[in-house]
Design an enzyme around this catalytic site. Sequence first.
Site, PDB file in Angstrom:
ATOM      1  N   PRO A  23       0.829  -1.204   0.000  1.00  0.00           N
ATOM      2  CA  PRO A  23       0.000   0.000   0.000  1.00  0.00           C
ATOM      3  C   PRO A  23       0.866   1.257   0.000  1.00  0.00           C
ATOM      4  O   PRO A  23       1.867   1.315   0.717  1.00  0.00           O
ATOM      5  CB  PRO A  23      -0.787  -0.120   1.309  1.00  0.00           C
ATOM      6  CG  PRO A  23       0.026  -1.026   2.183  1.00  0.00           C
ATOM      7  CD  PRO A  23       0.745  -1.963   1.265  1.00  0.00           C
ATOM      8  N   ALA A  57      -3.294   3.279   2.261  1.00  0.00           N
ATOM      9  CA  ALA A  57      -3.958   3.525   3.537  1.00  0.00           C
ATOM     10  C   ALA A  57      -5.179   4.405   3.288  1.00  0.00           C
ATOM     11  O   ALA A  57      -5.057   5.521   2.773  1.00  0.00           O
ATOM     12  CB  ALA A  57      -2.994   4.223   4.494  1.00  0.00           C
ATOM     13  N   TYR A 183       0.689   4.538  13.411  1.00  0.00           N
ATOM     14  CA  TYR A 183      -0.669   5.078  13.315  1.00  0.00           C
ATOM     15  C   TYR A 183      -1.528   4.523  14.465  1.00  0.00           C
ATOM     16  O   TYR A 183      -1.022   3.828  15.339  1.00  0.00           O
ATOM     17  CB  TYR A 183      -1.246   4.820  11.922  1.00  0.00           C
ATOM     18  CG  TYR A 183      -0.403   5.533  10.880  1.00  0.00           C
ATOM     19  CD1 TYR A 183      -0.317   6.931  10.891  1.00  0.00           C
ATOM     20  CD2 TYR A 183       0.366   4.842   9.951  1.00  0.00           C
ATOM     21  CE1 TYR A 183       0.500   7.612   9.993  1.00  0.00           C
ATOM     22  CE2 TYR A 183       1.185   5.520   9.041  1.00  0.00           C
ATOM     23  CZ  TYR A 183       1.243   6.895   9.070  1.00  0.00           C
ATOM     24  OH  TYR A 183       2.053   7.578   8.205  1.00  0.00           O
ATOM     25  N   ARG A 231      -1.463  -5.511   8.913  1.00  0.00           N
ATOM     26  CA  ARG A 231      -0.072  -5.084   8.752  1.00  0.00           C
ATOM     27  C   ARG A 231       0.398  -4.563  10.100  1.00  0.00           C
ATOM     28  O   ARG A 231      -0.253  -3.707  10.704  1.00  0.00           O
ATOM     29  CB  ARG A 231       0.040  -3.988   7.697  1.00  0.00           C
ATOM     30  CG  ARG A 231       1.489  -3.684   7.348  1.00  0.00           C
ATOM     31  CD  ARG A 231       1.626  -2.693   6.220  1.00  0.00           C
ATOM     32  NE  ARG A 231       2.595  -3.165   5.252  1.00  0.00           N
ATOM     33  CZ  ARG A 231       3.313  -2.390   4.459  1.00  0.00           C
ATOM     34  NH1 ARG A 231       3.149  -1.079   4.483  1.00  0.00           N
ATOM     35  NH2 ARG A 231       4.174  -2.890   3.613  1.00  0.00           N
TER      36      ARG A 231
HETATM   37  C1  LIG Z   1       5.045   6.624  -1.447  1.00  0.00           C
HETATM   38  C2  LIG Z   1       4.865   5.667  -0.295  1.00  0.00           C
HETATM   39  C3  LIG Z   1       3.651   5.600   0.353  1.00  0.00           C
HETATM   40  C4  LIG Z   1       3.446   4.674   1.381  1.00  0.00           C
HETATM   41  N1  LIG Z   1       2.200   4.545   1.937  1.00  0.00           N
HETATM   42  C5  LIG Z   1       1.943   3.516   2.770  1.00  0.00           C
HETATM   43  C6  LIG Z   1       0.631   3.207   3.148  1.00  0.00           C
HETATM   44  O1  LIG Z   1      -0.345   3.782   2.669  1.00  0.00           O
HETATM   45  N2  LIG Z   1       0.441   2.199   4.038  1.00  0.00           N
HETATM   46  C7  LIG Z   1       1.490   1.477   4.534  1.00  0.00           C
HETATM   47  O2  LIG Z   1       1.283   0.567   5.344  1.00  0.00           O
HETATM   48  N3  LIG Z   1       2.755   1.729   4.144  1.00  0.00           N
HETATM   49  C8  LIG Z   1       2.993   2.692   3.263  1.00  0.00           C
HETATM   50  N4  LIG Z   1       4.265   2.892   2.790  1.00  0.00           N
HETATM   51  C9  LIG Z   1       5.319   1.949   3.175  1.00  0.00           C
HETATM   52  C10 LIG Z   1       5.435   0.849   2.128  1.00  0.00           C
HETATM   53  O3  LIG Z   1       4.237   0.118   1.988  1.00  0.00           O
HETATM   54  C11 LIG Z   1       6.590  -0.107   2.454  1.00  0.00           C
HETATM   55  O4  LIG Z   1       6.325  -0.787   3.636  1.00  0.00           O
HETATM   56  C12 LIG Z   1       7.935   0.617   2.578  1.00  0.00           C
HETATM   57  O5  LIG Z   1       8.107   1.583   1.561  1.00  0.00           O
HETATM   58  C13 LIG Z   1       9.101  -0.382   2.516  1.00  0.00           C
HETATM   59  O6  LIG Z   1       9.041  -1.134   1.329  1.00  0.00           O
HETATM   60  P1  LIG Z   1       9.976  -0.763   0.042  1.00  0.00           P
HETATM   61  O7  LIG Z   1      11.401  -0.859   0.515  1.00  0.00           O
HETATM   62  O8  LIG Z   1       9.618  -1.851  -0.963  1.00  0.00           O
HETATM   63  O9  LIG Z   1       9.623   0.584  -0.435  1.00  0.00           O
HETATM   64  C14 LIG Z   1       4.500   3.831   1.785  1.00  0.00           C
HETATM   65  C15 LIG Z   1       5.749   3.940   1.150  1.00  0.00           C
HETATM   66  C16 LIG Z   1       5.927   4.825   0.104  1.00  0.00           C
HETATM   67  C17 LIG Z   1       7.262   4.863  -0.583  1.00  0.00           C
END
Ligand SMILES: Cc1cc2nc3c(=O)[nH]c(=O)nc-3n(C[C@H](O)[C@H](O)[C@H](O)COP(=O)(O)O)c2cc1C
Length: 371
Positions: A23, A57, A183, A231
């Site tokens: 997400p 989210a 959160y 999560r």
């Molecule tokens: C642009 C962006 C928005 C994110 N929004 C959410 C979110 O809505 N809900 C959530 O649980 N994590 C959110 N995250 C965290 C990611 O889901 C993920 O856990 C985190 O970026 C680590 O994974 P990655 O190394 O593949 O980016 C967000 C991350 C990014 C980069």
Amino acid sequence: MSHLFEPWRIADLRLVNRIVIAPMCQYSATDGSANDWHLIHLGHLALSGAGLLIVEATAVSAAGRITPGDLGLYSDANEAALAGVLRAVRSHSKMPMALQLAHAGRKASSRAPWQGGAQIRLGEPGSWPAVAPSAVPHSPHEDAPVALDEAGLERVRREFAEAARRADRLGFDGVEVHAAHGYLLHQFLSPLGNRRDDRYGGSLENRLRFPLEVFDTVRAAFSAGKPVWVRLSATDWVPGAWDIDGSIAFAQALRARGCAAIHVSSGGVSPQQSIPLGPGYQVPFAHRVKDEAGLPTIAVGLITEPEQAEAIVASGQADAVSLARAMLYDPRWPWHAAARLGAQVSAPPQYWRSQPREFKDLFEGAAFGAR
Ligand SMILES: Cc1cc2nc3c(=O)[nH]c(=O)nc-3n(C[C@H](O)[C@H](O)[C@H](O)COP(=O)(O)O)c2cc1C
């Protein structure tokens, strides 16, 4: 044979492979309602060949938004706007879609990351009062949130239930309850956010209580045949705070309540956190949750390479991987991973002609001709 591209199931939800799109907040909605940006964003992710797309989210109330631009599902207008986006995406993609239901708690009333991400202080234009387990701000110089009383807790449970019903009506294939990243629900779990002295604070059992109640209410409101999962942040990365042992206890309690999987992230509740960032740095937590709570897990965090993702799944450290930033950088990541791992992936017929010569069987069912 690639393990990453083996089919998987979250309860009764079938995934064609074990690549999950994490997400990702877009901070681009108006009063919680999705618009053309969400159609473009989700549309191209839905053509990526991943096994599952988890929509960002999505706030269960206006007060539960992190920023004024957060997606929400607390009004008929929100529901109608998202329905339009989903209709368009589904007309060109069979990828299952889940929704992450969230409440920001004390991290509400913030600016978008590209506006600096700071708290919008009470009294400033666009601010609103945040609620939380306790009147403890996220960082000492910020405005304190209002501690939720019994009526407030009941209101939040109802908001989660109502949003889950809306998600169900919209035909989402699953719901992920957001209990990570500092959160509201994570604030209840962590002693850093939860200083209550009633039955929702103090002991581990008490700190689990409200997140478990919210899980129950979402589970009851969403169709029984479709999965609901959670999560969580496996650790606060602050000594003496929320940790992997608490997370395993939480996961065990969730399992007993019908939770279908755990998406294992970390951090977010405290500016004091010290995170040892590195490739797959959260994978060992997913492994422990899988082994010790006996629930399917999705690992996330700096998983960027196909061989790395393959090894995580093949070694049984997690059942699936999710990717966030790598999917934004390269929305065709699953195509490239399938090519590297000798697997097949589904692609829209309009794009079949892009199949590289050296990967003649990359796209499932691809065939094209001309007269
Ligand atoms: C642009 C962006 C928005 C994110 N929004 C959410 C979110 O809505 N809900 C959530 O649980 N994590 C959110 N995250 C965290 C990611 O889901 C993920 O856990 C985190 O970026 C680590 O994974 P990655 O190394 O593949 O980016 C967000 C991350 C990014 C980069």
